[in-house]
Design a protein around this motif. Structure first.
Motif, PDB file in Angstrom:
ATOM      1  N   THR A   1      -4.197  -0.607  42.789  1.00 54.16           N
ATOM      2  CA  THR A   1      -4.339  -2.066  42.380  1.00 54.16           C
ATOM      3  C   THR A   1      -2.891  -2.869  41.963  1.00 54.16           C
ATOM      4  O   THR A   1      -2.875  -3.704  41.930  1.00 54.16           O
ATOM      5  N   TYR A   2      -2.088  -2.282  41.319  1.00 50.96           N
ATOM      6  CA  TYR A   2      -0.737  -2.640  40.822  1.00 50.96           C
ATOM      7  C   TYR A   2      -0.016  -2.857  42.115  1.00 50.96           C
ATOM      8  O   TYR A   2       0.363  -3.852  42.153  1.00 50.96           O
ATOM      9  N   VAL A   3      -0.129  -2.222  43.233  1.00 50.37           N
ATOM     10  CA  VAL A   3       0.432  -2.576  44.131  1.00 50.37           C
ATOM     11  C   VAL A   3       0.164  -3.651  44.995  1.00 50.37           C
ATOM     12  O   VAL A   3       0.951  -4.630  45.390  1.00 50.37           O
ATOM     13  N   LEU A   4      -1.149  -3.732  45.197  1.00 46.42           N
ATOM     14  CA  LEU A   4      -1.461  -4.931  45.648  1.00 46.42           C
ATOM     15  C   LEU A   4      -1.485  -6.286  45.006  1.00 46.42           C
ATOM     16  O   LEU A   4      -1.360  -7.359  45.580  1.00 46.42           O
ATOM     17  N   PHE A   5      -1.728  -6.234  43.733  1.00 44.61           N
ATOM     18  CA  PHE A   5      -1.596  -7.334  42.922  1.00 44.61           C
ATOM     19  C   PHE A   5      -0.032  -7.896  42.822  1.00 44.61           C
ATOM     20  O   PHE A   5       0.145  -8.897  42.554  1.00 44.61           O
TER      21      PHE A   5
END
Lengths: 59, 422
Positions: free
Chosen positions: B214-218
């Motif tokens: 989630t961190y990566v995609l956000f």
């Protein structure tokens, strides 16, 4: 081996600089710049191989 | 520079820190949970150290806001190789608005470049060593390249001196931010070595997936906004582009990232049966990095091609570097930033209308590969003798959070036992 590769790479760069200074016609210009880049890539490959050997010894 | 152009450029530059925030999230998400706080603090420290080192030393050599430059004559041409702006940003307030914006761009650019090696050194790169490496990057390496490309240095003068198009073009930092950052990442990986257990004595490399997709995609979504700021502001500052060209530049940025994501999605879906989130994020970022070099210079159709190529080689190169070359790069920075940036720089020459532009771009690429990669490696290797890059084995076993900060990022979570340390 890795240091040998890293030393070859600047040699390619100086070949590119020499091409700029020595030639004015586009074809030899491009040919020498490409040769310089090829030398750099060769040095990079040697350097990568050198690091792979070190990695293999440390496994 | 009119007031309207000044105001618009300033607003665009104020969006650029979102690229820094996005990249920091990507770096953290692709590392392990037991090193998350240390990684994010490292990213923050890299930005702070880069800004201070650039203000104290780097800005003088970069010469973005005037002052004389050091040059020499060779073969009847003047070779401008080092800036000589006033020390400690002296006289900045009275500098022309254009020069002040150029300096602000360089401050943001050096912040972004400093983050790139952090993702690659995840789970083993010490905070002190990372900060020291950032000083070298921001005080010596980035200013030299920024001067050569943006402040009248010899690469930007290739058109005037040798009739090579408009000289080496890099309006949004594909070379000075991304390729330099990617090469720094490679040097950190080579010097620090792989994470323990990554490449076992027998069999394939161990998969060590990122801890928070989630961190990566956000982070990728945040980075898009920042990249739009960098690409548009760069075209206004360095290319003096008219207002009418800005929408095309923004559309090219979007197209390049989108096509890169689509290509990576299709390739990972085809190869693994399901799309891979972290590789898709890498593809998206590679498309953005490629657009840094050429979004202001090419057509939308050409952007589609550039993005598709970037998204195609990204998953293949990430896999090749890990499996065939034993490069442990948790964030994929070598592929995304170094390879993506080099591809964008070559594409800018490939699709240029001016004769000689491709050769100018080749000379720039040769400078990066032949001079800056060995220089980065040499400086970092010397630094490693003074400040070791790699944490001790106990630090790796405990996690960098406990080892360097004394507390984890997720104190309520139970961290599972690491099988690689049996």
């Amino acid at each position: 081996m890795k240091y040998a590769g890293l030393l070859v790479m600047p040699a390619g760069f100086f070949l590119v600089l020499a091409a700029l200074v020595l030639f004015t016609a586009p074809v030899p210009h491009l040919a020498f710049v490409l040769c310089g880049l090829a030398v750099e890539v060769l040095g990079f490959v040697v350097s990568v191989r050198g690091h792979m050997e070190i990695r293999g010894e440390h496994r | 520079m009119t007031d309207a152009v000044f105001a618009l450029t300033l607003v665009l530059l104020l969006l650029a820190p979102l690229a820094v925030a996005g990249l920091a999230l990507v770096n953290v998400g692709l590392g392990r949970s037991r090193s998350a706080a240390q990684s994010l603090l490292g990213n923050l420290a890299a930005v702070a150290v880069a800004v201070i080192a650039f203000a104290l030393i780097g800005a003088t050599f970069a010469g973005a806001f005037g002052g004389a430059a050091h040059s020499f004559s060779l073969a009847g041409k003047s070779w401008n190789w080092l800036g000589s702006a006033p020390f400690l940003l002296g006289g900045l307030a009275s500098a022309p608005p254009q020069s002040q914006l150029a300096l602000l761009f360089e401050f943001l650019a050096v912040s972004l470049a400093a983050l790139i090696p952090w993702g690659s050194g995840a789970d083993r790169f010490r905070l002190t060593a990372g900060s020291a490496a950032t000083v070298l990057l921001a005080a010596i390496l980035f200013p030299l390249l920024a001067h050569w490309i943006w402040a009248g240095g010899w690469l930007s003068q290739l058109g005037v001196n040798f009739s090579l198009g408009a000289g080496f073009l890099d309006p949004a930092g594909a070379a000075s931010i991304h390729v330099l950052g990617g090469f720094s990442a490679l040097a950190v990986i080579w010097i620090a070595g792989p994470r323990r257990g990554k490449f076992p004595r027998e069999g394939l490399s161990t998969a060590m997936p990122g801890h928070n997709a989630t961190y990566v995609l956000f982070g990728c979504l945040l980075a898009l906004v920042g990249w739009l700021g960098f690409n548009l502001a760069g075209s206004l500052i360095w290319l003096h582009a008219p207002f009418a060209s800005l929408p095309v530049t923004a559309i090219n940025t979007l197209l390049s990232a989108s096509c890169a994501l689509a290509a990576t999605f299709v390739i990972t879906r085809t190869r693994f049966g399901k799309p891979d989130a972290s590789l898709c994020a890498n593809g998206w970022l590679a498309g953005l990095v490629a657009s840094s070099a050429c979004a202001a210079l090419v057509s939308p159709a050409q952007s589609i091609f550039i993005g598709t190529v970037a998204g195609t080689f990204t998953p293949l190169l990430v896999e090749f570097l890990e499996l065939a070359v034993s490069i442990d790069d948790p964030s994929g920075a070598v592929t995304v930033h170094a390879a993506g940036g080099l591809w964008g720089l070559l594409a800018a020459g490939l699709f240029a209308s001016q004769p000689g532009q491709f050769l100018a771009q080749l000379v720039g690429v040769a400078t990066l590969l032949g001079l800056f990669l060995p220089l980065v490696y040499l400086l970092f290797a010397l630094l490693n003798r003074l400040v070791p890059f790699r944490a001790d084995p106990d630090g790796e076993r405990l996690g960098m959070d406990l080892h360097e900060l004394g507390g984890g990022a997720y104190p309520e979570f139970v961290i599972h036992r690491d099988e690689s340390h049996r």
